[in-house]
Design a protein around this motif. Structure first.
Motif, PDB file in Angstrom:
ATOM      1  N   VAL A  23      11.329  -4.935  -4.963  1.00  0.00           N
ATOM      2  CA  VAL A  23      11.107  -3.891  -3.964  1.00  0.00           C
ATOM      3  C   VAL A  23      12.199  -2.839  -4.109  1.00  0.00           C
ATOM      4  O   VAL A  23      13.386  -3.153  -3.993  1.00  0.00           O
ATOM      5  CB  VAL A  23      11.109  -4.478  -2.530  1.00  0.00           C
ATOM      6  N   LEU A  24      11.799  -1.614  -4.377  1.00  0.00           N
ATOM      7  CA  LEU A  24      12.764  -0.522  -4.443  1.00  0.00           C
ATOM      8  C   LEU A  24      13.153  -0.125  -3.024  1.00  0.00           C
ATOM      9  O   LEU A  24      12.292   0.009  -2.157  1.00  0.00           O
ATOM     10  CB  LEU A  24      12.161   0.694  -5.144  1.00  0.00           C
ATOM     11  N   THR A  25      14.439   0.060  -2.795  1.00  0.00           N
ATOM     12  CA  THR A  25      14.937   0.551  -1.506  1.00  0.00           C
ATOM     13  C   THR A  25      15.771   1.787  -1.838  1.00  0.00           C
ATOM     14  O   THR A  25      16.905   1.671  -2.268  1.00  0.00           O
ATOM     15  CB  THR A  25      15.762  -0.521  -0.779  1.00  0.00           C
ATOM     16  N   VAL A  26      15.163   2.949  -1.667  1.00  0.00           N
ATOM     17  CA  VAL A  26      15.759   4.188  -2.167  1.00  0.00           C
ATOM     18  C   VAL A  26      15.855   5.237  -1.062  1.00  0.00           C
ATOM     19  O   VAL A  26      15.166   5.152  -0.050  1.00  0.00           O
ATOM     20  CB  VAL A  26      14.953   4.728  -3.364  1.00  0.00           C
ATOM     21  N   ASN A  27      16.697   6.211  -1.315  1.00  0.00           N
ATOM     22  CA  ASN A  27      16.875   7.299  -0.354  1.00  0.00           C
ATOM     23  C   ASN A  27      15.815   8.375  -0.482  1.00  0.00           C
ATOM     24  O   ASN A  27      15.545   9.095   0.472  1.00  0.00           O
ATOM     25  CB  ASN A  27      18.261   7.925  -0.526  1.00  0.00           C
ATOM     26  N   ASN A  28      15.234   8.530  -1.691  1.00  0.00           N
ATOM     27  CA  ASN A  28      14.271   9.615  -1.916  1.00  0.00           C
ATOM     28  C   ASN A  28      13.398   9.302  -3.132  1.00  0.00           C
ATOM     29  O   ASN A  28      13.647   8.343  -3.861  1.00  0.00           O
ATOM     30  CB  ASN A  28      15.007  10.951  -2.075  1.00  0.00           C
ATOM     31  N   ILE A  29      12.408  10.139  -3.355  1.00  0.00           N
ATOM     32  CA  ILE A  29      11.460   9.969  -4.462  1.00  0.00           C
ATOM     33  C   ILE A  29      12.172  10.045  -5.811  1.00  0.00           C
ATOM     34  O   ILE A  29      11.828   9.319  -6.745  1.00  0.00           O
ATOM     35  CB  ILE A  29      10.345  11.054  -4.399  1.00  0.00           C
ATOM     36  N   GLU A  30      13.162  10.905  -5.923  1.00  0.00           N
ATOM     37  CA  GLU A  30      13.887  11.050  -7.184  1.00  0.00           C
ATOM     38  C   GLU A  30      14.536   9.728  -7.585  1.00  0.00           C
ATOM     39  O   GLU A  30      14.494   9.337  -8.752  1.00  0.00           O
ATOM     40  CB  GLU A  30      14.961  12.148  -7.082  1.00  0.00           C
ATOM     41  N   GLN A  31      15.137   9.028  -6.625  1.00  0.00           N
ATOM     42  CA  GLN A  31      15.743   7.728  -6.928  1.00  0.00           C
ATOM     43  C   GLN A  31      14.679   6.718  -7.351  1.00  0.00           C
ATOM     44  O   GLN A  31      14.925   5.894  -8.232  1.00  0.00           O
ATOM     45  CB  GLN A  31      16.527   7.210  -5.729  1.00  0.00           C
ATOM     46  N   GLU A  54       0.824  -1.217   0.000  1.00  0.00           N
ATOM     47  CA  GLU A  54       0.000   0.000   0.000  1.00  0.00           C
ATOM     48  C   GLU A  54       0.857   1.266   0.000  1.00  0.00           C
ATOM     49  O   GLU A  54       0.467   2.279  -0.556  1.00  0.00           O
ATOM     50  CB  GLU A  54      -0.875   0.050   1.264  1.00  0.00           C
ATOM     51  N   TRP A  55       1.988   1.215   0.687  1.00  0.00           N
ATOM     52  CA  TRP A  55       2.834   2.401   0.837  1.00  0.00           C
ATOM     53  C   TRP A  55       3.341   2.890  -0.506  1.00  0.00           C
ATOM     54  O   TRP A  55       3.682   2.104  -1.373  1.00  0.00           O
ATOM     55  CB  TRP A  55       4.034   2.080   1.738  1.00  0.00           C
ATOM     56  N   ASN A  56       3.426   4.214  -0.663  1.00  0.00           N
ATOM     57  CA  ASN A  56       3.965   4.863  -1.859  1.00  0.00           C
ATOM     58  C   ASN A  56       3.208   4.430  -3.115  1.00  0.00           C
ATOM     59  O   ASN A  56       3.787   3.995  -4.107  1.00  0.00           O
ATOM     60  CB  ASN A  56       5.473   4.600  -1.985  1.00  0.00           C
ATOM     61  N   GLU A  57       1.898   4.594  -3.044  1.00  0.00           N
ATOM     62  CA  GLU A  57       0.977   4.061  -4.056  1.00  0.00           C
ATOM     63  C   GLU A  57       1.328   4.487  -5.485  1.00  0.00           C
ATOM     64  O   GLU A  57       1.271   3.668  -6.408  1.00  0.00           O
ATOM     65  CB  GLU A  57      -0.453   4.498  -3.714  1.00  0.00           C
ATOM     66  N   PHE A  58       1.699   5.751  -5.711  1.00  0.00           N
ATOM     67  CA  PHE A  58       1.982   6.192  -7.080  1.00  0.00           C
ATOM     68  C   PHE A  58       3.194   5.472  -7.660  1.00  0.00           C
ATOM     69  O   PHE A  58       3.236   5.189  -8.855  1.00  0.00           O
ATOM     70  CB  PHE A  58       2.149   7.719  -7.152  1.00  0.00           C
ATOM     71  N   ILE A  59       4.155   5.135  -6.822  1.00  0.00           N
ATOM     72  CA  ILE A  59       5.332   4.384  -7.282  1.00  0.00           C
ATOM     73  C   ILE A  59       4.925   2.931  -7.545  1.00  0.00           C
ATOM     74  O   ILE A  59       5.284   2.355  -8.578  1.00  0.00           O
ATOM     75  CB  ILE A  59       6.466   4.463  -6.238  1.00  0.00           C
ATOM     76  N   ILE A  60       4.175   2.354  -6.642  1.00  0.00           N
ATOM     77  CA  ILE A  60       3.727   0.959  -6.798  1.00  0.00           C
ATOM     78  C   ILE A  60       2.876   0.822  -8.053  1.00  0.00           C
ATOM     79  O   ILE A  60       3.027  -0.154  -8.806  1.00  0.00           O
ATOM     80  CB  ILE A  60       2.929   0.495  -5.558  1.00  0.00           C
ATOM     81  N   ASN A  61       1.983   1.777  -8.300  1.00  0.00           N
ATOM     82  CA  ASN A  61       1.146   1.708  -9.501  1.00  0.00           C
ATOM     83  C   ASN A  61       1.995   1.659 -10.763  1.00  0.00           C
ATOM     84  O   ASN A  61       1.689   0.925 -11.698  1.00  0.00           O
ATOM     85  CB  ASN A  61       0.174   2.881  -9.560  1.00  0.00           C
ATOM     86  N   GLU A  62       3.075   2.420 -10.803  1.00  0.00           N
ATOM     87  CA  GLU A  62       3.943   2.414 -11.990  1.00  0.00           C
ATOM     88  C   GLU A  62       4.751   1.119 -12.072  1.00  0.00           C
ATOM     89  O   GLU A  62       4.966   0.589 -13.161  1.00  0.00           O
ATOM     90  CB  GLU A  62       4.859   3.638 -12.003  1.00  0.00           C
ATOM     91  N   LEU A  63       5.209   0.594 -10.936  1.00  0.00           N
ATOM     92  CA  LEU A  63       5.878  -0.713 -10.953  1.00  0.00           C
ATOM     93  C   LEU A  63       4.930  -1.779 -11.512  1.00  0.00           C
ATOM     94  O   LEU A  63       5.316  -2.613 -12.332  1.00  0.00           O
ATOM     95  CB  LEU A  63       6.336  -1.100  -9.544  1.00  0.00           C
ATOM     96  N   VAL A  98      10.463   1.211  -0.425  1.00  0.00           N
ATOM     97  CA  VAL A  98      10.817   1.668   0.914  1.00  0.00           C
ATOM     98  C   VAL A  98      11.738   2.878   0.737  1.00  0.00           C
ATOM     99  O   VAL A  98      12.784   2.774   0.103  1.00  0.00           O
ATOM    100  CB  VAL A  98      11.522   0.553   1.724  1.00  0.00           C
ATOM    101  N   ILE A  99      11.304   4.006   1.278  1.00  0.00           N
ATOM    102  CA  ILE A  99      12.075   5.253   1.149  1.00  0.00           C
ATOM    103  C   ILE A  99      12.683   5.599   2.497  1.00  0.00           C
ATOM    104  O   ILE A  99      11.997   5.613   3.522  1.00  0.00           O
ATOM    105  CB  ILE A  99      11.167   6.402   0.655  1.00  0.00           C
ATOM    106  N   ARG A 100      13.973   5.874   2.476  1.00  0.00           N
ATOM    107  CA  ARG A 100      14.705   6.178   3.707  1.00  0.00           C
ATOM    108  C   ARG A 100      14.097   7.383   4.418  1.00  0.00           C
ATOM    109  O   ARG A 100      13.735   8.368   3.790  1.00  0.00           O
ATOM    110  CB  ARG A 100      16.179   6.462   3.411  1.00  0.00           C
ATOM    111  N   GLY A 101      13.977   7.262   5.706  1.00  0.00           N
ATOM    112  CA  GLY A 101      13.503   8.377   6.526  1.00  0.00           C
ATOM    113  C   GLY A 101      14.611   8.804   7.470  1.00  0.00           C
ATOM    114  O   GLY A 101      15.792   8.572   7.214  1.00  0.00           O
TER     115      GLY A 101
END
Length: 168
Positions: A125-133, A28-37, A91-94
């Motif tokens: 599963v993307l493991t990124v530091n930010n939305i740009e990545q 569910e998290w980061n829905e716009f990214i998941i939808n594109e994946l 998963v985006i780093r916080g």
């Protein structure tokens, strides 16, 4: 598809996969990214005529391995077990170490399933530091990881079929 990483993005080695089925477990998290994946996955699976695709949403990345294991166990002996699983998440780093724990848990969980189940379990599963990545991995300079996950599933299903036919 972009020009990078062409060895991963080509269709070489993919057999006709009649009757193959794929289960996509996504978060569910980061829905716009998941939808594109998911869209990338869908494009590749459709291109290769994989019509039996089941999609299951889970709350977060840590729940992916549990859902895969439960799906496998619940379909055991039914004749409808999937040919492959694809896990999709981002998963985006916080600001806390939570990122590290989540990434380690989902990575190790999917790895364990990939080694213990008799069908491929693909880590998308993307493991990124930010939305740009993340965006760079949705068709940007790092390719489209949804498409790559689907291609990996197709290649591993083909590998299994070749082994079953006694070809290596």
């Amino acid at each position: 598809m972009s020009e990078h990483n062409s060895s991963v993005l080509n269709d070489a080695g993919i057999l006709p996969l009649e009757g193959a089925s794929v289960v996509i477990i996504y978060t569910e998290w980061n829905e716009f990214i998941i939808n594109e994946l998911m869209s990338g996955c869908d494009r590749i699976l459709e291109k290769h005529n994989i019509k039996d695709v089941t999609k299951i949403q889970v709350p977060g990345a840590v729940e992916i391995p549990f859902a895969i294991k439960q799906y496998w166990e619940q379909t055991k002996g039914t004749g409808v077990q999937p040919s492959a699983f694809i896990s999709l998440g981002c998963v985006i780093r916080g600001e806390t170490p939570h990122f590290d724990y989540v990434c380690k848990a989902v990575t190790e969980g999917v790895l364990q399933l990939n080694l213990s189940l008799p069908v491929p379990t693909i880590f998308g599963v993307l493991t990124v530091n930010n939305i740009e990545q993340a965006n760079e991995r949705l068709g940007g300079v790092h390719g489209h990881k949804g498409e790559e996950a689907a291609l990996a599933a197709l290649k591993m299903m083909s590998f299994q079929r070749q082994l079953a036919l006694g070809k290596r």
